[in-house]
Each structure stands twice: as C-alpha cells, then as structure tokens.
Enzyme design. Sequence first.
Site, mmCIF file in Angstrom:
data_model
loop_
_atom_site.group_PDB
_atom_site.id
_atom_site.type_symbol
_atom_site.label_atom_id
_atom_site.label_comp_id
_atom_site.label_asym_id
_atom_site.label_seq_id
_atom_site.Cartn_x
_atom_site.Cartn_y
_atom_site.Cartn_z
ATOM 1 N N GLU A 143 0.827 -1.203 0.000
ATOM 2 C CA GLU A 143 0.000 0.000 0.000
ATOM 3 C C GLU A 143 0.865 1.258 0.000
ATOM 4 O OE1 GLU A 143 -3.738 2.182 0.276
ATOM 5 O OE2 GLU A 143 -3.108 0.228 -0.452
ATOM 6 N N THR B 51 -12.169 7.275 -13.584
ATOM 7 C CA THR B 51 -11.167 6.812 -12.625
ATOM 8 C C THR B 51 -11.519 5.460 -12.028
ATOM 9 O OG1 THR B 51 -9.774 7.553 -10.784
ATOM 10 C CG2 THR B 51 -12.154 7.905 -10.571
#
Length: 538
Positions: A397, A529
């Site tokens: 992440e 997106t």
Amino acid sequence: MFALLRRTRVVLLVVFFVAGSTLYMLMDQSREPSLNMVFPPSGIQLDSETLKFRADAIKEAYQHSWDGYMKYAYPQDELLPMSKKGGNSMSGWGASVIDGIGTAVLMELDDVVQKQLEFIATIDYTKCEHVISMFETTIRYLGGMLSAYDLLAGPYSKTFHAGKGEKNYDLVNKLVYQSVKLADALKFAFDTTTGIPSGYFRLGDGAVKSNDINIIAGIGTLVLEWTRLSDLTGDPQYTRLAQKAQEYLLVVENPEVGEPFPGLLGTHVRLNDGNFQDSFGGWGALGDSYYEYLIKMWVYDQKRFKRYRNRWVEAADSTIKYLASSPPTRTDLVFVAEYSNKDSIAFRGSHLACFIGGNFLLGGQSLQSNKYNVFGLQLVNGCHETYAGTPSHIGPEEFGWDATLVPGGHKEFFEKNGWYYRGESDYRLRPEVIESYYHAYVVTKDNKYREWAWDAFLAINRTCRTENGFTSIHDVTREDGGRKDDKQESFWFAEVLKYLFLIFNEEGIQAKQKIGFVKGHKQRWVFNTEAHPMKVMV
C-alpha cells in the site's frame, strides 16, 4: 542542479534531489527519439491460444467473485467472503452490481448483465440510510451506469439484445433514466456559497457531514461523469454544476498557498470562498484523480476542454521537473515524490499513485508526445519493481525511497530493490499498477507488459482468492499474503478484472469497437477513474 549535457540532438537533464537522483531524459523538442530507442522491445511472443487461456482465466475469476456475491451479499454493496455475508460501505445501493456491469458486458457474460440490469432498474436513489460520498457515488454509480449504457447501446447492442425483445432495450434506456434520478438526488450538494460541492452528506434531511472543506480529488473528479450525463440527456445543468466547481482548481486565486508548483496544487479547499488551506499534495490519495481527469476531459472532447489539457501539461511538466526522483541505490528506477510545499519534497509513494504511469502514457498518446510516453514507461517500470521485490509478488500500500529514513533491518532490502516498506504493507485489491500495465501495452504493444500483468494476476489469485470470492490481504511481505481481511471491493470487478481482461483481449474487443486507441491517435473511449469506459464526443 547540474548543467545541461548536450549530445547531438538529445538533451539530458539530470536533476539530483537530497535523497537520490532523478534520472529522467527530457528530449530535445526539435526531435524526440522513438520509444523503441529508449525502451527496446522485449521480443516476447504470445500465441492466440495463450491469450485466450489467460482471458478465460480472468473471466473465471469474475464469475467466481460474482457467484460468491450473489450467494451471500446481494443486493448489498460488497461481499465479505470470509464472513459469508454482505456489507454496505458505499450507500447500500448495490455498488458491486453497478461497478461490475461494464466488465461483465466486455466479457459478454450476458446472464450476469441481465441480472444486473434488472436490479439497477429497481433502485430508489432518493432513499439512503447511509452517509454518501459525492466522489465515490459519482465514479462508481453514475459512472458505472453511464458506461454500461454507452456499451450496451453501442458496440455490444447486437450481441446482448439478440433474440431478447424490447424488454432489454427498455432496461438499457433505464440506465440513463436512473442516472438522472441519482444526479438529481445528489445535486443539492453543490448548493454552497461557491458551488463547490460538499464531500459527504445525507439524503432526505440534507444533513452535511463536511460543510467546510473538500479535497481537490473530490472537486475535480466529477466533471467527466456529470458532463457525459448532460451530453446524453441534452440537459446542461449537470455539466454546469461540475464545471463551476472545477474553475477553482483551473484558476487558483492565491497560488502562493494553493499552487506551490505550476499546475500542482494543494489539497484542501474551503467551500465558502474557494481558497486553498494548504500547499501539500501530489499524485497520491486526495489529489490523484483531479490530475487524471484533466487530460481525460480533453480526450473526451477536444473542442470544449483545451484549458483542461493545458492545465494537465503544466502539472505534468512540473512533475517531471520537481518531483521525479530515483533511489540512490537503484538509479535505474523513477518514482514521483510528494510535497508539503515548494521547499519540502517527501520521497514516498503509494499503490494508489501508481496510476500515474498510465496517465502519462495516455497524455503522451493523445498529445503525440514521446516525452510523456518515456516518462510514463519509466514510472510503470518503477511500480513494477514494487511488485517484483516482495515475497508475495504484490506491491504494498505504501513505500518510500529516502535513504535517510530506511527502517532498521531494511537496509539490505533497500540496497537491492531501491525502496522500502513504509506504513501499511497490505493489498486492498487495488488496480493502479495493472492499470498502468494496460496503458503501457496499448502504447508499445510489447508483450512484456502482458507478462507482468499475468504475473500480478497469478499472485493475486494465489493470495487473495477464497472459497467464495476474493479479498484484501494484510501483509505482502509474506509469500502467502498473511491474514485475509474479509472484503471484496466493488472496484475489484470494475477495475482490476477489467484492465486484466482488456490486456489479454484487446484484439477481441476490436471486432466490435476497440476500447483503446485507434489509428491516428484518436480515442473512441475514455475510462473514468473507476475504469468505466465512456464514449468520447466526435
């Protein structure tokens, strides 16, 4: 900064930051070298049988995920595969259905699409017990329905409607009707002093959770979907609302606070006057999709959105000049840093920000500029290394490459890989690295990027797959991914599986209407997106 080194017609600008060197080649504008000169083709060959096998494997992953959702979670937002139940983190309108329909259309899973259409037609968007995110609702729900309409009313209409009568035409048209209902329910969020929408709110009583500020991604990631709705319905109110809010980002009233570098903005904007509260930001969380949409709006309509294109060019050039950075132990890699202000650069990145390589490649293709293509491919390679360097073969992440901040025990890893784990080391079924692989393949047609995508799929399938679906994992530093975190995100359907499928089935899509670029660099479709393809204006 070193002096410019001139070699024939190519100018190399090497910028060195405190934490490492930036190794980016800015080409002489008079003659840009071809991509093959900078990135020689790998020569990897893939036959049609291999491509079909891989596309089918990805379709199977979708079907497995959908079956688990239908068994335990429908009609809630997402499946919790370990708990064998559903969750509602996205307003409770069935986010996985709407987020997943476009991918199911592309995969020609007609039975799945039929069920999804029938459900979407029943949603009452005037009722919601949850706090609504304007950003997430726009990109997932509104974007998902508009994209499904463009696909089913366009290149996939004959395939889907064949032999099914008028009922299905009504269901497809209902996608636009429901999009209007949703937008009409949401549009009161724009009722602020400036017209900048509230980020979070409730329907019905109009209670607003955040009525003082919004972030640039929350302001600047509405315009594609709301403009598409206006163009489909002929009602200009929707695009006017979104574009009015966008103006505060296109022209920053006080650049000393809100625009530390040309085109690169701060993060938080006040709703009462449109002024920025800070100068920190970058291409990661809170700002990412604002920059993404600047070039995508121009791709969508080159006549109306030239200002958006120009603003993207400003941001892109500033990114190359001020934020591009290479780790001191791996000067072959390029990452994009974050900033607190123009005098404070932070050498850290995230999985979220790894979409940037694909966005630069989109810019390079649409503007026909190899400067952006070269930089985009460098960023794709950098993010690939965050996958290649972990035991799970999935990127974390968060990561960093500041040599002065390497955690204890990570120095050997940093020496080898050029980055280190920073903060969270989980994987949340995010699409950004694979998204950039897709754009890299579209631009170069180099099967290397298909191989990288397949490696990523195999790793995800091995670590994130459960009996009933797929889930996020807790620790990519372990070969098995560590603990499974019990959430099948709706964007798993919308983004990860769609980009993977298109990477291996781009040629098959062409038989109907290619989703990627076509001859002459004119694109017929642009992704929002959330990876929902929308038909561009012609």
